[in-house]
Design a protein around this motif. Structure first.
Motif, short mmCIF file in Angstrom:
data_model
loop_
_atom_site.label_atom_id
_atom_site.label_comp_id
_atom_site.label_asym_id
_atom_site.label_seq_id
_atom_site.Cartn_x
_atom_site.Cartn_y
_atom_site.Cartn_z
N TYR A 72 0.83 -1.21 0.00
CA TYR A 72 0.00 0.00 0.00
C TYR A 72 0.87 1.25 0.00
CZ TYR A 72 -3.78 3.21 1.31
OH TYR A 72 -4.69 4.25 1.33
N LEU A 73 1.93 1.27 0.80
CA LEU A 73 2.82 2.42 0.85
C LEU A 73 3.51 2.63 -0.49
CD1 LEU A 73 4.47 1.92 4.37
CD2 LEU A 73 2.74 3.62 3.73
N ALA A 74 3.96 1.54 -1.12
CA ALA A 74 4.60 1.65 -2.43
C ALA A 74 3.62 2.20 -3.46
CB ALA A 74 5.13 0.28 -2.87
N ALA A 75 2.38 1.74 -3.39
CA ALA A 75 1.36 2.22 -4.33
C ALA A 75 1.10 3.71 -4.14
CB ALA A 75 0.07 1.42 -4.15
N LEU A 76 0.98 4.14 -2.89
CA LEU A 76 0.72 5.56 -2.64
C LEU A 76 1.88 6.42 -3.13
CD1 LEU A 76 -0.99 5.77 0.87
CD2 LEU A 76 -2.03 5.60 -1.38
N GLU A 77 3.10 5.98 -2.91
CA GLU A 77 4.27 6.73 -3.40
C GLU A 77 4.20 6.87 -4.91
OE1 GLU A 77 6.60 8.33 -1.99
OE2 GLU A 77 7.13 7.48 -0.05
N TYR A 78 3.90 5.78 -5.59
CA TYR A 78 3.82 5.79 -7.06
C TYR A 78 2.74 6.73 -7.56
CZ TYR A 78 2.54 4.09 -11.74
OH TYR A 78 2.21 4.02 -13.07
N TYR A 79 1.53 6.61 -7.01
CA TYR A 79 0.41 7.40 -7.52
C TYR A 79 0.56 8.88 -7.15
CZ TYR A 79 -1.85 3.08 -8.88
OH TYR A 79 -2.14 1.87 -9.47
N ASN A 80 1.18 9.18 -6.04
CA ASN A 80 1.41 10.57 -5.69
C ASN A 80 2.42 11.19 -6.66
OD1 ASN A 80 1.10 12.94 -3.92
ND2 ASN A 80 3.23 12.52 -3.36
N GLN A 81 3.48 10.45 -6.97
CA GLN A 81 4.48 10.95 -7.92
C GLN A 81 3.88 11.15 -9.30
OE1 GLN A 81 7.76 8.18 -7.76
NE2 GLN A 81 8.25 8.68 -5.64
N GLN A 82 2.90 10.31 -9.66
CA GLN A 82 2.27 10.40 -10.97
C GLN A 82 1.16 11.46 -11.02
OE1 GLN A 82 3.17 8.60 -13.78
NE2 GLN A 82 4.91 7.93 -12.53
N GLY A 83 0.89 12.10 -9.87
CA GLY A 83 -0.11 13.15 -9.83
C GLY A 83 -1.55 12.67 -9.81
N ASN A 107 -0.33 3.47 12.46
CA ASN A 107 -0.45 3.68 11.02
C ASN A 107 -0.01 5.08 10.59
OD1 ASN A 107 -2.01 1.13 9.87
ND2 ASN A 107 -2.95 1.65 11.84
N GLY A 108 0.94 5.62 11.31
CA GLY A 108 1.42 6.96 11.02
C GLY A 108 1.96 7.12 9.61
N GLN A 109 2.69 6.12 9.12
CA GLN A 109 3.27 6.20 7.78
C GLN A 109 2.21 6.33 6.70
OE1 GLN A 109 6.24 2.86 7.61
NE2 GLN A 109 7.23 4.20 6.14
N THR A 110 1.18 5.53 6.81
CA THR A 110 0.13 5.57 5.78
C THR A 110 -0.63 6.90 5.82
OG1 THR A 110 -1.52 4.47 7.18
CG2 THR A 110 -0.14 3.07 5.83
N PHE A 111 -0.89 7.39 7.03
CA PHE A 111 -1.57 8.68 7.13
C PHE A 111 -0.72 9.80 6.53
CE2 PHE A 111 -3.95 6.70 10.83
CZ PHE A 111 -5.15 6.61 10.14
N GLU A 112 0.61 9.73 6.74
CA GLU A 112 1.49 10.74 6.20
C GLU A 112 1.49 10.74 4.67
OE1 GLU A 112 3.31 13.27 7.58
OE2 GLU A 112 2.11 12.77 9.34
N LEU A 113 1.46 9.55 4.08
CA LEU A 113 1.43 9.47 2.61
C LEU A 113 0.08 9.91 2.06
CD1 LEU A 113 3.46 6.27 1.66
CD2 LEU A 113 3.98 8.65 1.14
#
Length: 356
Positions: A72-83, A107-113
């Protein structure tokens, strides 16, 4: 206790579901803002990722999200970078089995992303039956502001509106618990379920018997959702709730059977053999197929979930004129170990529009 179990158990009821979905979609179209928003976008350039059913927990034996967090974290990083814009389609937090303070702590990391999407005005948070708290507790807005650093609006659904070939294609997104006795009653019923019944149920280990865990209810629920979506004009329905991915109204096994029949008609022996092998592998995951799967309209989609026991997550991606069912899993990684997405199914939006 037996009375409460019967009263608030999850029982998909066609009439209730049809009425609830009809009222909500109409309300969003006619009075956007309170229960949901209409998002108009260019279908060729806008990007949306729809994830549901994370069930973020407390890192204990009941935490279904724990194994899937890395993907999930990897997915959020990807989709945020892709706008992309992120649509969290309900049951993001598991607030039946955990207190909010526990979920926040682990779940601090996920909330931050997720916060990064909010900072770009690209975050839409929809409530589900396991996080009804966000919609009925007077302190919910204050708690959300503490988590994300700014105000977060909570919706029951939203409507993506794309203009394609001079005609509107609407994509109605909601969690999918509408019509269930356990979560879609009046304000007192919702409050009782979220704040009293659900914690008591978890403490006493009473099986919630919801659509996500009961195979029969899962199948029935998807069928009813499809039936409703098939009656709508120029509209597609996307839900979560059952934890079972559906693409263009078909589950994975139904699509395999359909492709097998096409391969048999084409006398493609190699493809027939491959499909038969895949079907044998997958049959144990599905207890039934729809009797109408050969002629169903592609009007219903389900994002699956972000809490499979093997750590996989699935979602619905809409970008560049396509709608896709995607998966992030541990088996598909870059050399540095970073998970990458795989496309399970895809269809052009203009083709989808023509088939409705």
């Amino acid at each position: 206790m037996l009375w409460a179990t019967y009263k608030f158990s999850s029982r998909p009821q066609k009439d209730r579901i049809f009425e609830a979905l009809g009222k909500l979609s109409l309300n969003i179209m006619e009075e956007p803002g309170k229960k949901g928003v209409v998002v108009r976008a260019d279908h060729t350039s806008a990007g949306f990722i729809i994830f549901s059913d994370q069930h973020k927990g407390a890192r204990n034996g009941a935490d279904d999200f724990m194994q899937a967090e890395g993907n999930y974290l990897a997915a959020l990083e990807y989709y945020n970078q892709q706008g992309f814009s992120l649509i969290a389609l309900g049951d993001s937090e598991e607030l039946w089995e955990n207190t909010l303070s526990q979920v926040k702590k682990y779940n601090g990391q996920t909330f931050e992303l997720e916060k990064k999407f909010l900072q770009r005005k690209a975050f839409y948070k929809v409530l589900g039956n396991h996080d009804l708290y966000w919609g009925n507790d007077p302190l919910a807005s204050w708690e959300l502001k503490k988590i994300y650093g700014e105000e977060v609006k909570i919706y029951e659904g939203l409507l993506l509106d794309f203009m394609i070939n001079n005609a509107s294609l609407k994509i109605f997104c909601t969690h999918g618990h509408q019509g269930d006795a356990q979560s879609d009653g009046n304000w007192f019923s919702k409050f009782f379920v979220a704040r009293i019944w659900a914690p008591l149920q978890a403490y006493l280990r009473i099986n919630p018997n919801t659509a996500a865990y009961d195979t029969g209810k899962k199948i029935l629920h998807n069928e009813i959702m499809y039936e409703w979506s098939s009656t709508q004009q120029d509209m597609v329905l996307i839900t979560g709730h059952t934890h079972q991915p559906v693409f263009a109204s078909l589950t994975h096994i139904e699509r395999l059977y359909k492709n097998l029949q096409r391969a048999q008609i084409d006398t493609d022996a190699a493809k027939v053999q491959d499909l038969e092998t895949e079907i044998r592998k997958r049959e144990k995951e599905f207890k039934a197929v729809s009797v109408d799967y050969q002629v169903m309209q592609p009007s219903y989609f389900n994002s699956g979930c972000c809490c499979y026991v093997d750590g996989d997550i699935t979602g619905i991606e809409i970008t560049g004129g396509w709608i896709r069912l995607v998966k992030w899993d541990r088996e598909n990684k870059k050399q540095d170990g970073t998970p990458v997405r795989s496309v399970l199914e895809e269809m052009k939006l203009d083709e989808l529009q023509l088939l409705l």
